[in-house]
Design an enzyme around this catalytic site. Sequence first.
Site, mmCIF file in Angstrom:
data_model
loop_
_atom_site.group_PDB
_atom_site.id
_atom_site.type_symbol
_atom_site.label_atom_id
_atom_site.label_comp_id
_atom_site.label_asym_id
_atom_site.label_seq_id
_atom_site.Cartn_x
_atom_site.Cartn_y
_atom_site.Cartn_z
ATOM 1 N N ASP A 50 -13.053 -5.266 2.806
ATOM 2 C CA ASP A 50 -13.329 -5.446 1.386
ATOM 3 C C ASP A 50 -14.033 -6.733 0.957
ATOM 4 O O ASP A 50 -15.102 -6.700 0.391
ATOM 5 C CB ASP A 50 -12.014 -5.340 0.603
ATOM 6 C CG ASP A 50 -11.203 -4.130 1.022
ATOM 7 O OD1 ASP A 50 -11.726 -3.293 1.779
ATOM 8 O OD2 ASP A 50 -10.051 -4.015 0.591
ATOM 9 N N GLN A 104 -13.843 5.925 3.529
ATOM 10 C CA GLN A 104 -13.695 4.778 4.447
ATOM 11 C C GLN A 104 -14.259 5.142 5.819
ATOM 12 O O GLN A 104 -14.599 6.307 6.055
ATOM 13 C CB GLN A 104 -12.203 4.418 4.575
ATOM 14 C CG GLN A 104 -11.688 3.491 3.491
ATOM 15 C CD GLN A 104 -10.267 3.030 3.758
ATOM 16 O OE1 GLN A 104 -9.469 3.793 4.292
ATOM 17 N NE2 GLN A 104 -9.951 1.800 3.389
ATOM 18 N N TYR A 129 0.856 -1.209 0.000
ATOM 19 C CA TYR A 129 0.000 0.000 0.000
ATOM 20 C C TYR A 129 0.889 1.254 0.000
ATOM 21 O O TYR A 129 1.197 1.799 1.065
ATOM 22 C CB TYR A 129 -0.908 0.013 1.232
ATOM 23 C CG TYR A 129 -1.739 -1.237 1.421
ATOM 24 C CD1 TYR A 129 -2.681 -1.621 0.478
ATOM 25 C CD2 TYR A 129 -1.594 -2.029 2.557
ATOM 26 C CE1 TYR A 129 -3.453 -2.776 0.651
ATOM 27 C CE2 TYR A 129 -2.363 -3.181 2.742
ATOM 28 C CZ TYR A 129 -3.281 -3.540 1.784
ATOM 29 O OH TYR A 129 -4.038 -4.674 1.964
ATOM 30 N N GLU A 164 -0.544 -7.608 8.934
ATOM 31 C CA GLU A 164 -1.833 -7.014 8.606
ATOM 32 C C GLU A 164 -2.968 -7.857 9.229
ATOM 33 O O GLU A 164 -3.902 -7.348 9.804
ATOM 34 C CB GLU A 164 -1.949 -6.986 7.079
ATOM 35 C CG GLU A 164 -3.083 -6.185 6.523
ATOM 36 C CD GLU A 164 -3.067 -6.204 4.982
ATOM 37 O OE1 GLU A 164 -2.241 -6.944 4.392
ATOM 38 O OE2 GLU A 164 -3.892 -5.486 4.383
HETATM 39 C C1 9WN Z 1 -8.396 -1.235 -0.754
HETATM 40 C C2 9WN Z 1 -4.878 -0.209 3.487
HETATM 41 C C3 9WN Z 1 -6.231 -0.815 3.130
HETATM 42 C C4 9WN Z 1 -7.194 -0.836 4.328
HETATM 43 C C5 9WN Z 1 -8.436 -1.674 4.065
HETATM 44 C C6 9WN Z 1 -7.993 -3.055 3.589
HETATM 45 C C7 9WN Z 1 -7.121 -2.917 2.344
HETATM 46 C C8 9WN Z 1 -7.312 -1.947 0.043
HETATM 47 C C9 9WN Z 1 -6.769 -3.110 -0.762
HETATM 48 O O1 9WN Z 1 -5.986 -2.131 2.645
HETATM 49 O O2 9WN Z 1 -7.892 -2.344 1.290
HETATM 50 O O3 9WN Z 1 -8.776 -0.055 -0.104
HETATM 51 O O4 9WN Z 1 -6.119 -2.861 -1.765
HETATM 52 O O5 9WN Z 1 -6.997 -4.272 -0.390
HETATM 53 O O6 9WN Z 1 -9.095 -3.861 3.349
HETATM 54 O O7 9WN Z 1 -9.206 -1.784 5.229
HETATM 55 O O8 9WN Z 1 -7.591 0.472 4.631
HETATM 56 O O9 9WN Z 1 -4.344 -0.840 4.616
#
Ligand code: 9WN
Length: 464
Positions: free
Chosen positions: A194, A127, A46, A431
Amino acid sequence: MQEDQLPEGIPRRETGSSLDRVNPMAAGILKRNGIKSWTKPAPSLYPHQWSWDSAFIALGLAHVDNRRARDELESLFASQWATGKVPHIVFDPEAPPRSYFPDAERWNSSALSRDAPSGSHTSGLCQPPVHAIAVRRIWETSRGKEAERVERARRFLRANYPRLFSWHRYLATARDPEGSGLVTIYHPWESGTDNSPRWDDALESLEVGDLPPYTRYDLQHVADPSHRPSNEEYDRYLWLLELLKRERYDEAEIYDSHPFLVKDVLSSAILVAANEALLEIARVVEAPEEDVALIEGWISRGRAGLAEQWDPGLGLCLDRNVLTGKPLRVRTIAGFAPLIAGGLTEERLADLLEVLDSPAFAGNPDLHRPLPPSTSPDEPAFHPRSYWRGPVWPVANWLLWWSLIRAGEASRAAQIRRETLAQLAESGFAEYFEPFTGEPLGSLEQSWTAAIALDMLAVESKSN
Ligand code: 9WN
């Protein structure tokens, strides 16, 4: 912390990972994931700024670096939409190319909507609204400190109160035109959970149309791609995104035509708790009485809306499909929403605690630790390794721990805190975790996992 002060159940002197190292390790993760004034949720999976992650991150940072905690939220709010919406992702233009999809280009929000910010690129979703809770933590951790620090925190509250107020007003109006007290989401990503089976039923009837081609980059960052949402789920996620773009992210148009409109009880409950925090912030900044009355109204409407979604058979609260009017009957941690919203009767609290302690959740005898799986192991859709379909999420543990403290359930809260911290001491800041083996899954240096550990460690005396 001295070793003889360690809470019961925490491993003592475990090689390289005992509780006394949790604090510096957590702080280290937040430092390494830090980018300029904000923090990535994870090193490579992320690479941008995520909304509710940042709120949790600020909550944890408040205990170790108050200035960074403030900066974290300031950077996020700088990209707030004109409608009040706080976007779910703020894209970092300097992130490595082809590291995350859908990217800023795919969302194309600033070109499509006049409401989107002009100085940055964001997604078109939001969110759960944890932010006011984090702002209050920043205030709480500054009180009683030197006058200059208190004044800085007060200035921060004054500067951010209007942003928080317009964010909550957006959720109470554009996302609740029915005045039900419940927040409507347009996409499973908005729930933060998700691929939870909460959404299976509402997604089932969704026909994916002519989807522009795409490549998933998320799968290259995890040890086993099968733990992430499936390609079929991604097609649906991307199709919903195309439909939102067709409506140029216009709320009224979306409400008229979108095929995924769901009342999300978890977001709604977080909004109630965040409104309680906002009420305190409003008093500190001496906000107008009309604001205070509105916020109080949102709190009671939110609780009443959640009460409507109570399923006595399951002893849980259920999401509702706006399009069919039907409840989405599946047992997940979101079902504990009324606990998060607070203000429960003794009877309702007892019902929820019974389900929490039962084999359907934290009382399942096969669990590695008595921590609630994201989806009940008794559900046919349960999967112990698939993302929100079963794994234990430390951030969800935080929500329950914090809610139990507020409900006066100190010893249950202490157990969740003890087991969560022991899990992190044992296996690191993942995570999510396999519920039966405790195996760390997903990103292994997840910022919000580190952040909630810092908060749990700091608030220890209140829950033990
Ligand atoms: C899509 C960042 C985010 C969290 C969410 C989690 C996951 C994203 C993904 O990661 O979502 O927004 O790409 O899977 O489900 O809760 O904010 O950590």
